[in-house]
Write an enzyme that holds these catalytic residues in place. Structure first.
Site, PDB file in Angstrom:
ATOM      1  CB  SER A 214      26.795  71.228  54.298  1.00 24.36           C
ATOM      2  OG  SER A 214      27.639  70.257  54.852  1.00 24.36           O
ATOM      3  CG  ASP A 301      29.066  73.845  61.553  1.00 26.02           C
ATOM      4  OD1 ASP A 301      29.202  72.610  61.673  1.00 26.02           O
ATOM      5  OD2 ASP A 301      28.648  74.381  60.510  1.00 26.02           O
ATOM      6  CG  HIS A 338      26.510  71.421  59.643  1.00 26.41           C
ATOM      7  ND1 HIS A 338      27.528  72.247  59.185  1.00 26.41           N
ATOM      8  CD2 HIS A 338      26.167  70.641  58.581  1.00 26.41           C
ATOM      9  CE1 HIS A 338      27.780  71.977  57.917  1.00 26.41           C
ATOM     10  NE2 HIS A 338      26.968  71.015  57.517  1.00 26.41           N
TER      11      HIS A 338
END
Length: 358
Positions: A214, A301, A338
């Site tokens: 991320s 995601d 995610h």
């Protein structure tokens, strides 16, 4: 006959009394309903005022955008002693603190390969440092925004890599967790560069791989580019849940729909980030990088759309040998979203094949 008349009168009186009570209750119900409606209107008006004020607050107090992007004050999970990784079943892990700059103390977990679990029991920091020279690959794990290195998915990645036979160093950037200072993009990159050089000074010829997740993907590619400027090509880079750049990511973030049609959205939000030097340009960095690259992304995601990872893959393939660039996407039916890729039973093999290719 009189009894019947009396009973009838009593019934009439009773129904008359009930009717009066119902009539008396009606104004009370109306008053209560009007009060509730008043509070609802006040609440909606307050929400509207907040909605209007937030963009202006970001321009007047630009530090707020930093807190929104990094979310470093959200120190979850709560009630966890970061000095005791064994409490999270990381009982072949030591906690340590490194100083990347004057006044900046960084919390770091070092997890040794699972095969050294028994030997690691009760060992001190010197033993852990010396173990870096045992020839096993070393991973630097750079987590995303919010929370600490104790988050479940971050512990999950450390356990996964250790089980495959690698050293894992999980960095807590400045301002996050138990590290001191305040986060900036340049500061996070400086912290990672310091850790990289610290490891290289102790691991001999062992491979060093940087894994970013991320927001950490932006830190990873920034670091790889900075190292290239120093004449160093990182042995390998893994990007999990990667975005193209933070400007595009914020514009497509699920929370952005509140403001995406707000007049001046770019000026109030996106331009404010740029003016505060929050860029994290993975797309531009990949045009400069020459490290072998593995991109991991879940098709479901909900934070970073998979098309961003596909765009990064295309960029990387266009600037270096396509055989050194790989992308693995995970079908949405698996429900990884995610943060859940560490759960995939095929992931250890994917990582191992990537490391063997370096």
């Amino acid at each position: 006959m009189r009894k019947r008349v009396t009973d009838q009168c009593d019934d009439d009186n009773a129904s008359s009394g009930d009717s009066l009570q119902r009539t008396a209750r009606l104004p009370q119900v109306k008053v209560a309903a009007s009060r509730w409606w008043l509070w609802i209107k006040r609440g909606l008006f307050a929400l509207f005022c907040i909605y209007i004020l937030v963009p202006f607050m970001l321009r007047v107090f630009p530090d707020l955008i930093k807190h929104l992007i990094y979310s470093h004050r959200i120190k979850v999970p709560f009630f966890v002693d970061l000095n005791q990784p064994a409490d999270l079943s990381l009982n072949h892990t030591i906690n340590m603190y490194l100083t990347s700059e004057e006044g900046i103390s960084l919390g770091v977990w070092h997890t040794v390969p699972e095969s050294q679990w028994k030997e690691a029991q009760g060992k001190d920091l010197a033993w852990y440092q010396n173990s870096l020279g045992d020839g096993s690959p070393v991973f630097i794990y750079l987590h995303g925004n919010g929370g600490t290195r104790a988050a479940t998915h971050r512990v999950g990645v450390a356990n996964l890599l250790s089980a495959v036979g690698y050293h894992v160093l999980v960095l807590e950037y400045r301002g996050f967790g138990d590290s001191t200072g305040e986060p900036t993009e340049a500061g996070l990159t400086t912290d990672t560069l310091y850790l990289y050089h610290w490891i290289k000074a102790r691991c001999g010829s062992s491979l060093v791989v940087i894994w970013g997740h991320s927001l950490g993907t932006g830190v990873a590619t920034n670091t790889a580019v900075k190292l290239m400027e120093q004449g160093v090509v990182v042995d390998g880079v893994i990007l999990e849940g990667a975005f193209t750049n933070v400007r595009q990511e914020v514009a497509e973030h699920p929370f952005a729909w509140f403001y995406c049609r707000f007049p001046g959205f770019e000026y109030f939000f996106l331009d404010t980030m740029a003016e505060n030097k929050i860029i994290f340009s993975n797309d531009d960095n990949l045009k400069k990088m020459r490290s072998p690259l593995l991109i991991l992304h879940a098709e479901d995601d909900h934070i970073v759309p998979v098309h961003m990872a596909q765009q990064l893959y295309q960029i990387a393939q266009s600037v270096q040998n396509p055989e050194r660039v790989n992308m693995v996407s995970f079908t949405g039916s698996l429900g990884y979203l995610h943060n859940g890729l560490y759960k995939d039973h095929n992931l250890p093999g994917i990582i191992e094949r990537f490391v063997l290719s370096l």
